[in-house]
Design an enzyme around this catalytic site. Structure first.
Site, short mmCIF file in Angstrom:
data_model
loop_
_atom_site.label_atom_id
_atom_site.label_comp_id
_atom_site.label_asym_id
_atom_site.label_seq_id
_atom_site.Cartn_x
_atom_site.Cartn_y
_atom_site.Cartn_z
N SER A 1 0.94 -1.22 -0.03
CA SER A 1 0.10 -0.12 -0.04
C SER A 1 0.75 1.45 0.01
O SER A 1 1.86 1.37 0.68
CB SER A 1 -0.81 0.13 1.17
N LEU A 2 0.30 2.24 -0.75
CA LEU A 2 1.11 3.24 -0.79
C LEU A 2 0.68 4.45 0.12
O LEU A 2 0.89 5.53 0.24
CB LEU A 2 1.15 3.94 -2.35
N SER A 3 -0.53 4.13 0.76
CA SER A 3 -1.01 5.25 1.74
C SER A 3 -0.20 5.62 3.13
O SER A 3 -0.13 6.73 3.18
CB SER A 3 -2.49 4.37 2.49
N LYS B 1 -14.09 -3.80 3.74
CA LYS B 1 -14.61 -2.30 3.61
C LYS B 1 -16.27 -2.59 4.30
O LYS B 1 -16.92 -1.50 4.57
CB LYS B 1 -14.86 -1.83 2.27
N ASP C 1 -14.02 6.91 -0.91
CA ASP C 1 -13.87 6.31 -2.23
C ASP C 1 -14.61 7.05 -3.42
O ASP C 1 -14.09 7.53 -4.41
CB ASP C 1 -14.26 5.02 -2.37
N ALA D 1 -18.99 -4.44 -11.24
CA ALA D 1 -20.18 -4.20 -10.34
C ALA D 1 -19.46 -4.54 -9.02
O ALA D 1 -20.47 -4.94 -8.16
CB ALA D 1 -21.36 -5.55 -10.72
N ASN E 1 -21.00 -5.18 -16.94
CA ASN E 1 -20.11 -6.25 -16.11
C ASN E 1 -20.23 -7.76 -16.60
O ASN E 1 -21.40 -7.98 -17.25
CB ASN E 1 -20.81 -6.48 -14.66
N THR F 1 -20.05 -10.66 -15.11
CA THR F 1 -21.38 -11.57 -14.44
C THR F 1 -22.65 -10.78 -14.31
O THR F 1 -22.85 -9.83 -13.74
CB THR F 1 -20.89 -11.97 -12.94
P1 NAP Z 1 -14.33 -5.85 -6.22
O1 NAP Z 1 -15.43 -5.50 -5.42
O2 NAP Z 1 -13.62 -7.42 -6.10
O3 NAP Z 1 -15.04 -5.84 -7.88
C1 NAP Z 1 -14.44 -5.95 -8.97
C2 NAP Z 1 -15.23 -6.18 -10.22
O4 NAP Z 1 -14.30 -6.23 -11.28
C3 NAP Z 1 -16.09 -7.32 -10.26
O5 NAP Z 1 -17.48 -6.74 -10.60
C4 NAP Z 1 -15.60 -8.23 -11.33
O6 NAP Z 1 -16.68 -8.70 -11.85
C5 NAP Z 1 -14.86 -7.24 -12.00
N1 NAP Z 1 -13.88 -8.04 -12.60
C6 NAP Z 1 -12.58 -8.64 -11.84
N2 NAP Z 1 -11.90 -9.40 -12.84
C7 NAP Z 1 -12.27 -9.07 -14.04
C8 NAP Z 1 -11.90 -9.75 -15.32
N3 NAP Z 1 -10.86 -10.43 -15.79
N4 NAP Z 1 -12.84 -9.31 -16.47
C9 NAP Z 1 -13.65 -8.42 -16.23
N5 NAP Z 1 -14.10 -7.90 -14.87
C10 NAP Z 1 -13.59 -8.40 -14.01
O7 NAP Z 1 -13.14 -4.93 -6.35
P2 NAP Z 1 -13.07 -3.28 -5.98
O8 NAP Z 1 -13.03 -3.19 -4.73
O9 NAP Z 1 -14.32 -2.68 -6.69
O10 NAP Z 1 -11.85 -2.66 -6.66
C11 NAP Z 1 -11.68 -2.72 -8.00
C12 NAP Z 1 -10.42 -2.18 -8.52
O11 NAP Z 1 -10.49 -0.66 -8.02
C13 NAP Z 1 -8.84 -2.76 -7.86
O12 NAP Z 1 -8.09 -2.74 -8.94
C14 NAP Z 1 -8.66 -1.50 -7.04
O13 NAP Z 1 -7.32 -1.36 -6.77
C15 NAP Z 1 -8.98 -0.30 -7.29
N6 NAP Z 1 -9.50 0.77 -6.57
C16 NAP Z 1 -8.65 1.85 -6.51
C17 NAP Z 1 -8.99 2.91 -5.93
C18 NAP Z 1 -8.25 4.27 -6.14
O14 NAP Z 1 -8.05 5.19 -4.98
N7 NAP Z 1 -7.67 4.39 -7.36
C19 NAP Z 1 -9.80 2.81 -4.78
C20 NAP Z 1 -10.45 1.62 -4.47
C21 NAP Z 1 -10.34 0.55 -5.45
P3 NAP Z 1 -17.80 -10.05 -11.49
O15 NAP Z 1 -18.66 -9.38 -10.86
O16 NAP Z 1 -17.86 -10.64 -12.80
O17 NAP Z 1 -16.78 -10.70 -10.39
#
Ligand code: NAP
Length: 519
Positions: free
Chosen positions: A264-266, A313, A349, A373, A395, A397
């Site tokens: 983490s970079l936090s 979370k 977020d 999603a 999405n 799924t």
């Molecule tokens: P999450 O709750 O696990 O959701 C991930 C989503 O991505 C799910 O809907 C999943 O689809 C989809 N997915 C995963 N692998 C996939 C693939 N190979 N092809 C197509 N769809 C795929 O994760 P999250 O918490 O939302 O985080 C998602 C991303 O946001 C992470 O990379 C995280 O590091 C980033 N993030 C960035 C920040 C920032 O400050 N920049 C903040 C928070 C999160 P299904 O529904 O089909 O499983």
């Protein structure tokens, strides 16, 4: 924190000076090598009576590391035995810090540390090093720093003497080196040529800055008066980021809860920001397995604020005393604020995502395709709707996509339909393209041409394959870095009530990511 050294020769004058210094500064350093026959209990008492929250530093400087400012005669050298007895007395009196030179050796330093452990005392050990003639190379300063760290110092102090203006740059670079390693450091240059570092070092994160009372005697050449220091700090801080520093002697502490957290970079971002804001508190990452136990730890240790990351979370929300309206609507918490013992969950977020998106486009009345999603997609949908935009979910799924769409009353399509959707922007919230799988993209390059703006929430790498393709297609791009620093800045605002130094936060995270990108 500003510290005023008490350097009077007589006990009587030192008592007056200790009381005056305690009222003017955050910390008082009792220079027991200069105060002849100084009565430590009375001196500490005088300072604490004048200002109960003032921090007390007890020092018996070695003669070979003692600077001699103009007009101050060299004082006597205490025997090592007498010096150790005095520092041990300071620990017994619960001084906040004792300062001991690296040159006194690891055994002497270890003796003080074990006494503190045995007494379960609160005194912290500053391991210091001074050069009264010159400033060695940065490489040498780093070696000295590493030797101080190896002693188990709570704070490292490194103070050479500047002969030229660019000697200041070496200590400023050393402060950065220490902060990257999460070590508290006091660093500056002595001498008239070192005055720049006396002003700039606290702004770069040096733990203490030394100043003198208007009528006081300098303990080292180049020291500025406390009013000059305060004035310069305000001026520089206003000029740099529009915020005024406030030094808080109590020092809050902040933590990150998640699993994993190693990359983490936090901590880097928040510690740089806290130092620049003049807040005496550290941010540390904890890899936890039981979110309820971690929240109990926050209560027990009276931690002032926490960030929460994957996979807690949602789980953490149920362990808190209350939720903000946004966190309750999202069912997810990424920030905990300790409000006088009540732990309240917030979500920044969606704030970070929206603020970043606004850099690329207006939101009200526009359509946005959200890929994914999960939790971040939910934050995007929530924020966009709140600001009058129209989210469309795509999405892989279908059931998960439909569930989110139903919760926020918006359309949902399968990935194959992407090319047919007309929208102002596409926002990737899936982890596709994240390090190490940096060559993957969730969308074929040609399809991106349909979208004037493309945003990726992934920030590692800085330039994802998706963003590179989007740029090549002529789209305006918004990087995940912007979301990351803005959600962090919103956390700091919640914890401290103050605006965070956004530009600094962006710069340190960008620099670290560029270093990682370059292998
Ligand atoms: P999450 O709750 O696990 O959701 C991930 C989503 O991505 C799910 O809907 C999943 O689809 C989809 N997915 C995963 N692998 C996939 C693939 N190979 N092809 C197509 N769809 C795929 O994760 P999250 O918490 O939302 O985080 C998602 C991303 O946001 C992470 O990379 C995280 O590091 C980033 N993030 C960035 C920040 C920032 O400050 N920049 C903040 C928070 C999160 P299904 O529904 O089909 O499983």
């Amino acid at each position: 924190m500003i510290c005023i050294p008490v350097t009077e020769r007589t006990q009587c004058a030192a008592l007056r000076s200790a009381a005056a210094a305690a009222q003017a500064a955050d910390a008082v350093e009792l220079r027991m090598d200069i105060i002849e026959d100084g009565d430590l209990p009375r001196l500490i008492d005088a300072a604490r009576r004048a200002a109960p929250r003032v921090r007390i530093v007890v020092t018996c400087r070695r003669k070979d590391e003692r600077a001699v400012p103009d007009g101050v005669q060299p004082s006597r050298e205490m025997t090592k035995k007498a010096k150790m007895a005095l520092l041990e007395q300071a620990i017994a009196l619960e001084a906040d810090f004792v300062d001991i030179e690296l040159a006194e050796g690891v055994r002497a330093i270890g003796r003080l540390q074990s006494l503190i452990r045995r007494r379960q005392g609160k005194t912290q050990v500053i391991v210091s090093w001074h050069d009264t003639a010159k400033t060695p190379s940065l490489a040498k300063l780093r070696e000295i720093f590493a030797a101080c760290v190896r002693t188990g110092a709570d704070v490292v102090k490194i103070v050479p003497t500047a002969r030229r203006a660019d000697d200041n740059l070496k200590v400023l670079a050393l402060i950065r080196h220490a902060r990257w390693r999460g070590v508290r450091i006091i660093a500056m240059c002595m001498g008239e040529a070192g005055q720049q570092s006396r002003v700039l070092a606290p702004l770069r994160g040096s733990f203490l800055a030394f100043a003198v009372l208007p009528s006081g005697r300098k303990s080292a050449p180049g020291q500025l008066s406390v009013s000059t220091m305060r004035g310069l700090e305000r001026l520089l801080q206003d000029g740099l980021s529009g915020i005024r520093p406030r030094f808080s002697p109590g020092g809050p502490a902040f933590v990150l809860l998640g699993n994993p957290v190693a990359h983490s970079l936090s901590p880097l971002m928040h510690n740089e920001a806290l130092a620049a804001m003049g807040i005496d508190g550290h941010y540390s990452a904890f890899c936890v397995t039981d979110p309820a136990a971690a929240v109990a730890g926050i209560r027990g240790l009276n931690i002032r604020g926490a960030s929460v990351t994957l996979p807690f979370k949602t789980a953490v929300a149920g362990c808190l005393d209350g939720l903000s309206a946004d966190a309750a609507a999202l069912g997810a918490v990424n920030t905990i604020v300790n409000e006088r013992g009540r732990l309240i969950g917030h979500n920044t977020d969606w704030v970070g995502l929206l603020q970043a998106l606004r850099e690329g486009t207006d939101i009200a009345g526009q359509t946005f395709v959200i890929l994914g999603a999960g939790g971040t997609a939910r934050a995007a949908v929530y924020g966009i709707k709140k600001e009058g935009g129209r989210p469309v979910i795509v999405n892989r799924t279908p059931e998960k996509g439909r569930l989110l769409a139903a919760a926020f009353d918006c359309p949902c399509y399968p990935p194959e339909a992407l090319g047919k959707i007309r929208a102002r922007a596409l926002i990737n919230t899936t982890p596709v393209g994240m390090t190490p799988r940096i060559h993957e993209s969730p969308v074929p390059a040609k399809t991106l041409a349909h979208f004037p703006v493309v945003m990726d929430v992934i920030y590692n790498p800085l330039a994802t394959r998706l963003l590179k393709d989007a740029k090549a297609q002529g789209c305006r791009i918004v990087s995940g870095l912007e979301m990351f620093v803005r959600q962090g800045a919103a956390q700091l605002k919640l914890w401290t009530g103050r605006e965070a130094p956004l530009a600094l936060m962006r710069a340190v995270v960008r620099e670290r990511l560029e270093t990682l990108d370059n292998g």
